[in-house]
Enzyme design. Sequence first.
Site, PDB file in Angstrom:
ATOM      1  N   ARG A  27       0.850  -1.185   0.000  1.00 46.63           N
ATOM      2  CA  ARG A  27       0.000   0.000   0.000  1.00 46.63           C
ATOM      3  C   ARG A  27       0.883   1.231   0.000  1.00 46.63           C
ATOM      4  O   ARG A  27       1.968   1.249   0.612  1.00 46.63           O
ATOM      5  CB  ARG A  27      -0.891   0.029   1.252  1.00 46.63           C
TER       6      ARG A  27
ATOM      7  N   HIS B   2      -1.009   0.110  -9.728  1.00 48.00           N
ATOM      8  CA  HIS B   2      -1.654  -0.847  -8.812  1.00 48.00           C
ATOM      9  C   HIS B   2      -2.132  -2.088  -9.573  1.00 48.00           C
ATOM     10  O   HIS B   2      -3.318  -2.450  -9.532  1.00 48.00           O
ATOM     11  CB  HIS B   2      -2.825  -0.165  -8.080  1.00 48.00           C
TER      12      HIS B   2
HETATM   13  P1  NDP Z   1      -1.439 -11.886   4.820  1.00 53.24           P
HETATM   14  O1  NDP Z   1      -2.390 -11.414   5.856  1.00 53.24           O
HETATM   15  O2  NDP Z   1      -1.516 -13.304   4.381  1.00 53.24           O
HETATM   16  O3  NDP Z   1       0.058 -11.630   5.323  1.00 53.24           O
HETATM   17  C1  NDP Z   1       0.430 -10.495   6.032  1.00 53.24           C
HETATM   18  C2  NDP Z   1       1.844 -10.677   6.542  1.00 53.24           C
HETATM   19  O4  NDP Z   1       2.289  -9.454   7.115  1.00 53.24           O
HETATM   20  C3  NDP Z   1       1.958 -11.745   7.638  1.00 53.24           C
HETATM   21  O5  NDP Z   1       3.141 -12.487   7.493  1.00 53.24           O
HETATM   22  C4  NDP Z   1       2.000 -10.918   8.916  1.00 53.24           C
HETATM   23  O6  NDP Z   1       2.706 -11.530   9.997  1.00 53.24           O
HETATM   24  C5  NDP Z   1       2.770  -9.705   8.434  1.00 53.24           C
HETATM   25  N1  NDP Z   1       2.529  -8.557   9.314  1.00 53.24           N
HETATM   26  C6  NDP Z   1       1.362  -7.943   9.605  1.00 53.24           C
HETATM   27  N2  NDP Z   1       1.550  -6.946  10.481  1.00 53.24           N
HETATM   28  C7  NDP Z   1       2.867  -6.936  10.770  1.00 53.24           C
HETATM   29  C8  NDP Z   1       3.682  -6.150  11.624  1.00 53.24           C
HETATM   30  N3  NDP Z   1       3.178  -5.163  12.374  1.00 53.24           N
HETATM   31  N4  NDP Z   1       4.996  -6.422  11.681  1.00 53.24           N
HETATM   32  C9  NDP Z   1       5.525  -7.430  10.944  1.00 53.24           C
HETATM   33  N5  NDP Z   1       4.815  -8.218  10.101  1.00 53.24           N
HETATM   34  C10 NDP Z   1       3.504  -7.963  10.024  1.00 53.24           C
HETATM   35  O7  NDP Z   1      -1.607 -10.904   3.576  1.00 53.24           O
HETATM   36  P2  NDP Z   1      -1.342 -11.191   2.021  1.00 53.24           P
HETATM   37  O8  NDP Z   1       0.008 -11.793   1.872  1.00 53.24           O
HETATM   38  O9  NDP Z   1      -2.482 -11.899   1.427  1.00 53.24           O
HETATM   39  O10 NDP Z   1      -1.357  -9.689   1.437  1.00 53.24           O
HETATM   40  C11 NDP Z   1      -0.442  -8.718   1.899  1.00 53.24           C
HETATM   41  C12 NDP Z   1      -0.815  -7.342   1.401  1.00 53.24           C
HETATM   42  O11 NDP Z   1      -0.524  -7.204   0.018  1.00 53.24           O
HETATM   43  C13 NDP Z   1      -2.301  -6.968   1.489  1.00 53.24           C
HETATM   44  O12 NDP Z   1      -2.661  -6.590   2.791  1.00 53.24           O
HETATM   45  C14 NDP Z   1      -2.407  -5.838   0.497  1.00 53.24           C
HETATM   46  O13 NDP Z   1      -2.206  -4.592   1.125  1.00 53.24           O
HETATM   47  C15 NDP Z   1      -1.272  -6.098  -0.485  1.00 53.24           C
HETATM   48  N6  NDP Z   1      -1.776  -6.431  -1.825  1.00 53.24           N
HETATM   49  C16 NDP Z   1      -1.478  -5.617  -2.872  1.00 53.24           C
HETATM   50  C17 NDP Z   1      -1.910  -5.913  -4.143  1.00 53.24           C
HETATM   51  C18 NDP Z   1      -1.528  -5.073  -5.307  1.00 53.24           C
HETATM   52  O14 NDP Z   1      -2.035  -5.296  -6.414  1.00 53.24           O
HETATM   53  N7  NDP Z   1      -0.638  -4.123  -5.156  1.00 53.24           N
HETATM   54  C19 NDP Z   1      -2.734  -7.103  -4.398  1.00 53.24           C
HETATM   55  C20 NDP Z   1      -2.970  -7.907  -3.241  1.00 53.24           C
HETATM   56  C21 NDP Z   1      -2.515  -7.559  -2.000  1.00 53.24           C
HETATM   57  P3  NDP Z   1       2.200 -12.912  10.629  1.00 53.24           P
HETATM   58  O15 NDP Z   1       2.536 -13.966   9.593  1.00 53.24           O
HETATM   59  O16 NDP Z   1       3.014 -13.063  11.856  1.00 53.24           O
HETATM   60  O17 NDP Z   1       0.724 -12.753  10.854  1.00 53.24           O
HETATM   61  C1  OXD Z   2      -5.701  -6.223  -2.843  1.00 57.76           C
HETATM   62  C2  OXD Z   2      -5.357  -5.276  -3.908  1.00 57.76           C
HETATM   63  O1  OXD Z   2      -5.544  -5.902  -1.665  1.00 57.76           O
HETATM   64  O2  OXD Z   2      -5.721  -5.529  -5.076  1.00 57.76           O
HETATM   65  O3  OXD Z   2      -6.144  -7.324  -3.182  1.00 57.76           O
HETATM   66  O4  OXD Z   2      -4.698  -4.267  -3.648  1.00 57.76           O
END
Ligand code: NDP
Ligand code: OXD
Length: 306
Positions: free
Chosen positions: A221, A269
């Site tokens: 993000r 994006h």
């Molecule tokens: P998940 O919820 O599966 O994974 C999130 C990860 O971040 C986990 O490993 C979690 O740790 C870690 N995390 C969360 N908070 C913290 C913190 N404070 N400190 C350290 N680590 C942290 O999410 P996804 O992998 O499915 O997606 C990740 C992000 O990608 C989405 O939230 C979205 O914003 C972005 N995204 C962007 C897209 C784009 O087109 N640009 C498309 C899809 C997603 P833990 O494993 O310990 O819980």
């Molecule tokens: C998502 C994105 O969060 O598309 O899936 O950004």
Amino acid sequence: MRISFCCPSMESQPWLEGLRAALPQAEVAPWASGAAPADYALVWAPPQQFFDEQPQLKAAFNIGAGVDALLPLRVPSKTVLARLEDAGMAVQMAEYVCHALIRHFREFDAYAEQMSLGQWQARAPHMRADWPVGIMGLGVLGKRVAKAVAAFEFPVLGWSRSQHAIEGVRCYAGQAQLDDFLSACKVLVCLLPLTPDTRDILNQRNLSRLQPGGYVINVARGAHVVDDDLLALLDSGHLAGATLDVFHTEPLPDAHPFWRHPKITLTPHISARTLRQETIAQIAAKILAFEHGQALSGIVDLQRGY
Ligand code: NDP
Ligand code: OXD
């Protein structure tokens, strides 16, 4: 069963048709103010009014992985909130990140420039061992990216909230290990959810801990980045470049300095698109599982923020 589709920025018709085909027993309708309350909903950045009008909503399915747009909303306490898990996004994220990494590592931009000038000239190769790649966020997408990067034999590191053990990835966890993680990375990939804890995490303090000549790939993000801090570190030469897919304001405003910065590559994006068929299949299966009293995966914890 009534299913509501509340994704104001999206064209609803193909989604409604896909949902009706996947769940022929359901009554599927686009949400409009005053519509009959639904049992289930597909949402993407819905207005507060939507939740205010849903006294019997059993579950809302976010049709993306990131739920930051839902965090400020009041969701009925009995409504389960689920987010998309992969649904075809993980492989897209892996190809996007590997493309950005390899484009920089192999200096393909410099070769494109040389070729346009008619210069046949090989450049000195870089050593992969000198290019440790760190992935912030080891969730559904981060893990898939880590695996793809490791397949190209880069040293791979990962940082998450809780401790993980992933073969081929040196794993760090929590605030206490953040500095050790950052100072061991040359390339930093952000795949964190946007939460109060992760907002502004790509700031001067943290980015300056990357190894000299560092490179940033942000596919999570825009609000993870402090834009001025990133620009200052690019201009000082501490960072060699950045590939950015997400921004504070989208579309990125015309006057934003990222547009014209020679060390920044931008995309609108698109690093991992929501794929309609895969998404509908995943959500339809979860609705049926829920109806049969089975536990769902991908439940959002609003306190944690993801
Ligand atoms: P998940 O919820 O599966 O994974 C999130 C990860 O971040 C986990 O490993 C979690 O740790 C870690 N995390 C969360 N908070 C913290 C913190 N404070 N400190 C350290 N680590 C942290 O999410 P996804 O992998 O499915 O997606 C990740 C992000 O990608 C989405 O939230 C979205 O914003 C972005 N995204 C962007 C897209 C784009 O087109 N640009 C498309 C899809 C997603 P833990 O494993 O310990 O819980
Ligand atoms: C998502 C994105 O969060 O598309 O899936 O950004």
